[in-house]
Design an enzyme around this catalytic site. Sequence first.
Site, PDB file in Angstrom:
ATOM      1  CG  ASP A 234     -25.950 -76.620 -23.267  1.00  0.00           C
ATOM      2  OD1 ASP A 234     -24.891 -76.761 -22.696  1.00  0.00           O
ATOM      3  OD2 ASP A 234     -27.113 -76.603 -22.994  1.00  0.00           O
ATOM      4  CG  HIS A 261     -28.279 -76.267 -19.262  1.00  0.00           C
ATOM      5  ND1 HIS A 261     -27.660 -75.824 -20.393  1.00  0.00           N
ATOM      6  CD2 HIS A 261     -27.961 -75.608 -18.127  1.00  0.00           C
ATOM      7  CE1 HIS A 261     -26.539 -74.828 -19.491  1.00  0.00           C
ATOM      8  NE2 HIS A 261     -26.437 -74.699 -18.503  1.00  0.00           N
TER       9      HIS A 261
END
Length: 397
Positions: A234, A261
Amino acid sequence: MYHIFSHLSLSFLLYLNLFIPFTYFVILIHFNTHTLKKSIQMEASAEVNQRIARITAHLHPSNLQMEENSSLRAANCRAKGGAPGFKVAILGAAGGIGQPLAMLMKINPLVSVLHLYDVVNSPGVTADISHMDTGAVVRGFLGQPQLESALTGMDLVIVPAGVPRKPGMTRDDLFNINAGIVKTLCEGIAKCCPNAIVNLISNPVNSTVPIAAEVFKKSGTYDPKRLLGVTTLDVVRANTFVAEVLGLDPREVDVPVVGGHSGVTILPLLSQVKPPCTLTKEESEYLTNRIQNGGTEVVEAKAGAGSATLSMAYAAVKFADACLRGMRGDAGVVECAFVASQVTELPFFASKVRLGRTGAEEIYQLGPLNEYERVGLEKAKKELAGSIQKGISFIWK
């Protein structure tokens, strides 16, 4: 005439007295040389056999582990010139993430021993990667019976094992398959290397990290600092996408990404970008949505041929390298990770952590958020709460 004969006889006897010992001496030297030569050849042959056995042990360590008294057991087996460093295991090394991850970890100079475990195809991956001329010794392990051998003595365990996400599949769909895999692997970690730092990649990370924590708690080995959910992809995406908007080199950009996530739980803190910049509301919304849906972007682009494997392997190695540098004692090693946390009311949360010899040694607060980020944080926490509880319930149901 008699005198001449006597003189010759004496000379002949003298010659015999000198010749016989000399001949014996020559024969003795020849015999000893032959024996010594044969002994050297036998020792050389034994050494060659040992060297061949050592090489074989890298690829097939189980063959030597059956020999209780062998001095060539896999635990003692090192390649000539093997580098000093840490022992790392990759669980799921033959998968789409595992293979490039294994290759990149073989290159890392901080790795001395690299164990590659999977339930299929690990011998082939091991043979392939072991030919790379870097310092790390590579050993392969195949199937559940060899899991404990793969884990014994490891300093860092990286877990990308599990099935990848396919088009139309949510991370919740992954849960039913990957939850059981993570549980089994973590039971092995708890038994064989309870002090290892664990980098958990298997999705859905928001649920698999709580699963791992509960497994370690049940075994009495839980250390929250050593269990790290890998959310680096990310951050990597955020750095790349923001750099595109700003016209910068992604390596010069640092975007903190907090929360979790998956989907809305991924919260990039664009107000804290380094170098400092001002983004419009439209830019912030565009970037946030693209970072949150980066995984889906790859899944759809691959059209059924897989998910984000190469970028995930890169991100995993970036995070693993940070862990190894922290374990080495380097100062100021800071990365984002999904960890046990008191930053919010949730038991787990992704935020910046300082990595050290024992894992996540310091967890940083979120810092000042703008209005858009505060709204996003509440959405993220609501979604995260359910995912975390799902992981915990899986162990105790």
